[in-house]
Design a protein around this motif. Structure first.
Motif, PDB file in Angstrom:
ATOM      1  N   THR A 126       0.811  -1.308  -0.115  1.00  0.00           N
ATOM      2  CA  THR A 126       0.066   0.063  -0.099  1.00  0.00           C
ATOM      3  C   THR A 126       0.907   1.179   0.061  1.00  0.00           C
ATOM      4  OG1 THR A 126      -1.570  -1.247   0.976  1.00  0.00           O
ATOM      5  CG2 THR A 126      -1.747   1.209   1.229  1.00  0.00           C
ATOM      6  N   ILE A 127       1.989   1.357   0.820  1.00  0.00           N
ATOM      7  CA  ILE A 127       2.740   2.139   0.984  1.00  0.00           C
ATOM      8  C   ILE A 127       3.643   2.740  -0.615  1.00  0.00           C
ATOM      9  CG2 ILE A 127       4.862   3.380   2.110  1.00  0.00           C
ATOM     10  CD1 ILE A 127       3.777   1.921   4.449  1.00  0.00           C
ATOM     11  N   VAL A 128       3.928   1.224  -1.044  1.00  0.00           N
ATOM     12  CA  VAL A 128       4.771   1.552  -2.396  1.00  0.00           C
ATOM     13  C   VAL A 128       3.571   2.044  -3.411  1.00  0.00           C
ATOM     14  CG1 VAL A 128       5.633   0.115  -4.293  1.00  0.00           C
ATOM     15  CG2 VAL A 128       6.122  -0.240  -1.641  1.00  0.00           C
ATOM     16  N   THR A 143     -10.186   0.573  -3.903  1.00  0.00           N
ATOM     17  CA  THR A 143     -10.750  -0.126  -2.766  1.00  0.00           C
ATOM     18  C   THR A 143     -12.201  -0.666  -3.000  1.00  0.00           C
ATOM     19  OG1 THR A 143     -11.595   1.829  -1.775  1.00  0.00           O
ATOM     20  CG2 THR A 143      -9.745   1.277  -0.847  1.00  0.00           C
ATOM     21  N   ASP A 144     -12.733  -1.556  -2.142  1.00  0.00           N
ATOM     22  CA  ASP A 144     -13.939  -2.280  -2.464  1.00  0.00           C
ATOM     23  C   ASP A 144     -14.963  -1.385  -1.515  1.00  0.00           C
ATOM     24  OD1 ASP A 144     -13.592  -3.176   0.232  1.00  0.00           O
ATOM     25  OD2 ASP A 144     -13.478  -5.171  -0.315  1.00  0.00           O
ATOM     26  N   PRO A 146      -8.317  -2.470   0.076  1.00  0.00           N
ATOM     27  CA  PRO A 146      -7.673  -2.366  -1.372  1.00  0.00           C
ATOM     28  C   PRO A 146      -7.876  -3.457  -2.026  1.00  0.00           C
ATOM     29  CG  PRO A 146      -6.107  -2.787   0.455  1.00  0.00           C
ATOM     30  CD  PRO A 146      -7.287  -2.388   1.033  1.00  0.00           C
ATOM     31  N   LYS A 147      -8.413  -3.398  -3.396  1.00  0.00           N
ATOM     32  CA  LYS A 147      -8.911  -4.779  -4.004  1.00  0.00           C
ATOM     33  C   LYS A 147      -7.676  -5.729  -4.392  1.00  0.00           C
ATOM     34  CE  LYS A 147     -12.801  -2.872  -6.193  1.00  0.00           C
ATOM     35  NZ  LYS A 147     -13.576  -2.262  -7.701  1.00  0.00           N
ATOM     36  N   PHE A 148      -6.684  -5.129  -4.321  1.00  0.00           N
ATOM     37  CA  PHE A 148      -5.417  -6.133  -4.662  1.00  0.00           C
ATOM     38  C   PHE A 148      -5.160  -7.245  -3.666  1.00  0.00           C
ATOM     39  CE2 PHE A 148      -2.838  -2.744  -2.221  1.00  0.00           C
ATOM     40  CZ  PHE A 148      -2.047  -3.738  -1.348  1.00  0.00           C
ATOM     41  N   ALA A 149      -5.592  -6.911  -2.441  1.00  0.00           N
ATOM     42  CA  ALA A 149      -5.420  -7.839  -1.301  1.00  0.00           C
ATOM     43  C   ALA A 149      -6.652  -8.371  -0.980  1.00  0.00           C
ATOM     44  CB  ALA A 149      -4.739  -7.010  -0.039  1.00  0.00           C
TER      45      ALA A 149
END
Lengths: 217, 368
Positions: free
Chosen positions: B211-213, B224-225, B230-233
């Motif tokens: 997230t920080i990157v 985000t959902d 975050p959707k990536f996670a």
């Protein structure tokens, strides 16, 4: 003189039997999905996979049949109409409710005679339609989780946040048992009416015709 | 070499600079590729990520801890890609973190105020733990100020707020029934702030790093959902990426801990695994330097990153919750069978009475 009367039109009969078939298939596969009890020796088998595939297939059949039946409430004959499911809306309906209830509880000798659904059956089906709706909504909400960006997930998201995931699972499971209870009652009542009214109630859901003596009405 | 491969490369001088800092090219490239993959970005973005980390734009960070167990700090300290030390010293300027900072007491509070003034609207606020609200929030105070006030002050002026762990995201265990302290999540405590939720008990440090990157690379938080995750996670179900999924589909389930099925790595569904209703990247990212995660080590998922998990995911070792209002041993199926049996008995009895009754069949009553 007995009259042969066309009561249940073909969409009513067809959706009825599709719903019966779906409920049986959905209950059998649903009980397995809730508590998978079959012993499976081979990792290459696909028992749960098939159970779920069948469950989802019949879920669609069930949902479509139910929607068609709901639509037919606005196009069908007077026995199929939406008014048959809210007998409490009319004075005559109330008379039939009280009369039928008294007959069922052995307080009266004779049942108020109607050609279509009796008043109590109409109420029972209204309740069952609510259960059907809840079952379809909770089912598709759980099903939609496989794809959080998909159609079902976006349609059913409010129910998941309202009832919680596990709450929906429990609701879906308990409604199955209520519907099984209803099915037992439904078959019994059909048989009872067939015997007592002698008008071909049980046969009518196959052929659509009942045999009425107009003097009874 | 295809253009795709060329784009996926990291400029030579960046790799050299990291080598002089004691980070091997292999380790740095590994870090960049893991971050790119975790964020579900195309590998062509790897060079851009490397440049963003290299650039001297380290945002200040204020890390606050309220009603929590410090598990998220512990998870963060064990971040392996890069190590926590590297994040703290090279990429971020962590100006306030009660567990990690050297300053104490008034000095610590002064450091927080300084950061807030100097980097107003530019720093990142990280919140761990939920925020109590009853009786003016007296159940958690720091330097005489309530957690609620501190959160509003700090998050209200931040560029972005990251809630780490289930307590900060959804209230977690402190907010479980009966919630005596009136604990709430960060997004509820500061309704106006941009809050990114990274739930999990504890959070997965790789997701925080990613997230920080993302923030360093694109200058904004990831997509985000509807729960602010975050959707990536959190865009996929645990169940759908689980290494035991093949056993689920086959129909092979461990019936008890330590039985033959359990020892063969069969599905933990019947032991109450909540993987089918939990959204997290545990199976792919894993914990503890990517070595393992609960289901891999033989324990079902308890859904720790879902809202109200302590209230809704219990009992942890059963598929379904208990039916409210009944004894704890009454399962849904027993009650259901009871309903079906009672219906059958009731109508059976009715049938017997009806059969014995005379004069109620045939032509029907007319209204007299």
């Amino acid at each position: 003189m007995l009259q042969r009367r066309y009561v249940w039109e073909w969409p009513v009969r067809l959706t009825h039997w599709f719903i019966v078939l779906s409920i049986i298939a959905l209950s059998v596969t649903g009980i397995y999905i809730g508590n998978p009890n079959l012993s499976v020796p081979k990792t290459s088998s696909f028992v749960m996979g098939w159970m779920r595939a069948v469950h989802f297939g019949f879920a669609y059949l069930f949902a479509v049949s139910f929607v068609v039946r709901l639509l037919w409430m606005f196009f069908g004959n007077k026995y199929a109409r939406w008014t048959a499911f809210i007998p409490w809306a009319s004075k005559e309906g109330w008379r039939n409710i009280i009369g039928t209830f008294s007959w069922y509880t052995f307080l009266r000798r004779k049942v108020p005679y109607v050609v279509g659904h009796n008043a109590l059956a109409g109420i029972a089906y209204s309740f069952v339609f609510v259960l059907f709706t809840l079952q379809i909504v909770s089912g598709f909400a759980l099903y939609g989780q496989y794809d959080p960006n998909g159609l079902w997930a976006s349609v059913t998201a409010p129910f998941l946040s309202l009832f919680s995931n596990q709450g929906l699972r429990l609701t879906h499971h308990m409604i199955m048992w209520l519907l099984i209870g209803f099915a037992i009652h439904h078959v019994y009542s059909g048989w009872l009416m067939d015997v007592k009214e002698k008008n071909g109630t049980l046969g009518s859901i196959f052929g659509g015709y009942k045999f009425i003596d107009p003097k009874d009405l | 070499m295809t253009s795709q491969q060329q784009n996926a490369q990291i400029p030579e001088e960046i790799l050299r600079r990291w080598e002089t800092r004691g980070v091997s090219r292999r380790d740095f490239m590994k870090f960049c590729s893991v971050m790119t993959a975790t964020l579900a970005l195309p590998m062509t973005m790897m060079g851009r990520i490397a440049e963003a980390i290299e650039a001297d734009n380290r945002p200040s960070v204020i890390w606050m801890e309220f009603l929590g167990c410090t598990g998220d700090t512990e998870a963060f300290l064990r971040a392996n890609e890069p190590t926590a030390t590297a994040i703290i010293l090279d990429y971020l300027s962590i100006d306030y973190h009660e567990t990690l900072m050297a300053a104490a007491g008034h000095q610590a509070e002064a450091a927080r105020r300084q950061t807030m003034e100097k980097y107003k609207g530019k720093y990142i606020a990280i919140v761990e733990g939920s925020i109590p609200t009853v009786e003016g929030g007296i159940h958690c105070t720091i330097g005489g100020n309530s957690a609620l006030n501190i959160t509003r002050e700090v998050c209200g002026n931040a560029a972005a707020t990251i809630a780490v762990g289930t307590c900060a995201c959804f209230g977690g265990i402190p907010a479980a029934a009966p919630n005596p302290t009136g604990a709430i999540s960060v997004s509820k405590a500061v309704p106006g702030a941009t809050v990114l939720n990274l739930p999990g008990c504890p959070l997965n440090a790789t997701n925080l790093t990613a997230t920080i990157v993302h923030f360093l690379t694109f200058g904004k938080l990831p997509a985000t959902d509807n729960l602010g995750r975050p959707k990536f996670a959190y865009g996929k179900r645990i169940h759908d990426n689980c290494e035991r999924r093949a056993h689920f589909d086959a129909g092979q389930y461990a019936e008890g801990f330590g039985d033959a099925g359990h020892r063969q790595g069969w599905c933990l569904y019947k032991l109450g695994c909540k993987g089918p209703e939990t959204f997290h990247n545990c199976p792919t990212v894993r914990y503890n330097e990517g070595t393992s995660w609960p289901v891999q080590s033989g324990h079902g998922c308890i859904g720790c990153s879902e809202p109200q998990f302590w209230d809704t995911m219990t009992p942890f070792y059963k598929r379904l919750p208990n039916v409210p209002g009944f004894g704890i041993e009454a399962t849904a199926d027993k009650i259901g069978l009871g309903i079906a049996a009672a219906t059958a008995v009731a109508f059976g009895a009715h049938g017997v009475v009806s059969a014995l009754r005379k004069d109620d069949s045939g032509p029907h009553e007319k209204e007299d």
